[in-house]
Enzyme design. Structure first.
Site: not given
Ligand SMILES: *Cc1c(COP(=O)(O)O)cnc(C)c1O
Length: 410
Positions: A125, A196, A221-222, A369
């Protein structure tokens, strides 16, 4: 051949089906984007309203003690710990995932002096990679981020690798790493492993303790359903707890914030990863959401997720033929709780689907997705989404100009 009847039969025998009623889900909407923003648990508005009117409105500053605000990052952290195989006192809820990547990566680098490489994969990501890049630039001293394709990670580990930074479940394809095995390989090369869990926590079990990993971060938030911009979490293995330092040495990570000393002394354990004042209202929403998540047996959650995503793959292939191509692993044990298909006109296809009440998302360059949050997505949703996709593709609805205009958020 599968049918909608089959989907109804699977829903009727789903032990998690009653939990769907604990979420607000608009009528007629098929929501397959809980891997981007989780649905809202029904208990959230009242809890947040109480925190606003009683704790803030009436309690005012007294609520830091009386409502336990000051300990909320640790209390919520301990609850998240139960979802990721960690013990009490090992997780804090704080900051964003991006900021947490920065903090744990700094701590890990400091534990491996003399090694200069942060190893990650090209498809990780982007925010994780951007934060690693920024940190390497800041630390200087030859530190660098090295990116390799997924298939070359293990062979790229060498005597210069300080840290291996990976996302457990690939945000684009849903492919899942073998977390314990990859961690062992990192350790065998003398490197530390940071995971992560943004697409893991709340969607499937993971056993951080047994895995031997060093640090982990994840998203609120996911699948954890904490609401837009909910604070994230981070985990430190107990063996690293007294040895690490982190550079964002804010006052709430101090051993005694209210001693107001001029110099920084880190708090014991994971608390030293706290930085500034926590966002109490959004952390309260996340805390309320965790009530529902903690009720579900994670083995059942994972079982349903595998069946649900497999059912969707089968339905799409049956109804859409080869108009789209599966980019997630076909073997359910090798993927997380999402299924991705590619289509050359993926962005417009997803806009047309959303216009029909099927919400997934699009990831560049060509990926449709679909996230399957097992607590509230039904088999009939998977069937109906596949049917809507087939309709869009056969009617060429996505070729209408209004579906080509790009929004800021995809
Ligand atoms: C959604 C996501 C993030 C989000 O990071 P924020 O700092 O909360 O915006 C980070 N890493 C991964 C792998 C994600 O899928």
């Amino acid at each position: 051949m599968i049918t909608r009847k089959e989907a109804e039969r699977l829903d009727a025998s789903d032990p998690l089906a009653p939990l769907r009623d604990r979420f607000v889900l608009p009528d007629g909407l098929v929501y397959l984007d809980g891997n981007s923003l989780g649905a809202m648990p029904k208990a959230v508005p009242a809890r947040v309203a109480g925190a606003v009117s009683r704790e803030w409105g009436e309690g005012l500053v007294r609520s830091w003690n009386d409502a336990g605000w000051i300990d909320l990052p640790r209390r919520v952290g301990d609850r998240i710990a139960r979802l990721v195989g960690a013990g009490p006192g090992e997780v804090v809820c704080t900051d964003s995932t991006s900021v947490n990547v920065f903090k744990v990566l700094s701590a890990a680098l400091a534990l491996r002096p003399g090694r200069s490489t942060i190893l990650s994969e090209e498809g990780n990501f982007p925010t994780d990679l951007y934060m690693a890049e920024g940190l390497a630039r800041l630390v200087g001293d030859g530190r660098r981020l090295r990116l390799v394709p997924k298939g070359e990670i293990l062979s790229a580990l060498d005597g210069d690798t300080a840290v291996l930074l990976l996302t457990h479940v690939d945000y684009r394809t849903g492919e899942r790493h073998d977390l314990p095995a990859v961690t062992r390989a990192a350790h065998a090369a003398g490197a530390l492993a940071i995971w992560d869990l943004a697409h893991t926590a709340g969607a499937m079990p993971v056993d951080l303790t047994a895995s031997g990993a060093d640090f982990a971060v994840g998203c609120g938030y996911k699948y954890l359903c904490g609401g837009p911009g909910a604070p994230a979490f981070l985990w430190v293995a107990p063996r690293n707890q007294e040895t690490f330092v982190q550079p964002l040495s804010g006052w709430l990570g101090h051993a005694e914030p209210f001693a107001f000393e001029p110099g920084y002394r880190p708090a014991a354990g994971v608390s030293r990863f706290l930085c500034g004042t926590p966002p109490i209202l959004s952390m309260t929403a996340l805390d309320a959401a965790l009530d529902v998540l903690l009720e579900a047996d994670l083995a059942l959650v994972r079982g349903k997720s595998e069946r649900l995503t497999s059912f969707f793959v089968e339905a799409v292939e049956q109804l859409c033929g080869d108009a789209v191509r599966l980019v997630s692993p076909r073997e359910p044990s090798r993927r997380g709780s999402q299924v991705s298909f590619s289509h050359p006109d993926g962005y417009a296809v997803m806009r047309a689907l959303v216009a029909r009440g099927v919400v997934g998302d699009f990831r560049a360059p060509d990926v449709l997705r679909f996230g399957f949050a097992p607590l509230y997505v039904r088999f009939v949703d998977a069937w109906d989404a596949a049917g809507a996709l087939a309709e869009v593709l056969s009617s060429h609805a996505h070729e209408r100009p209004e579906f080509r205009l790009r929004s800021a958020v995809t």
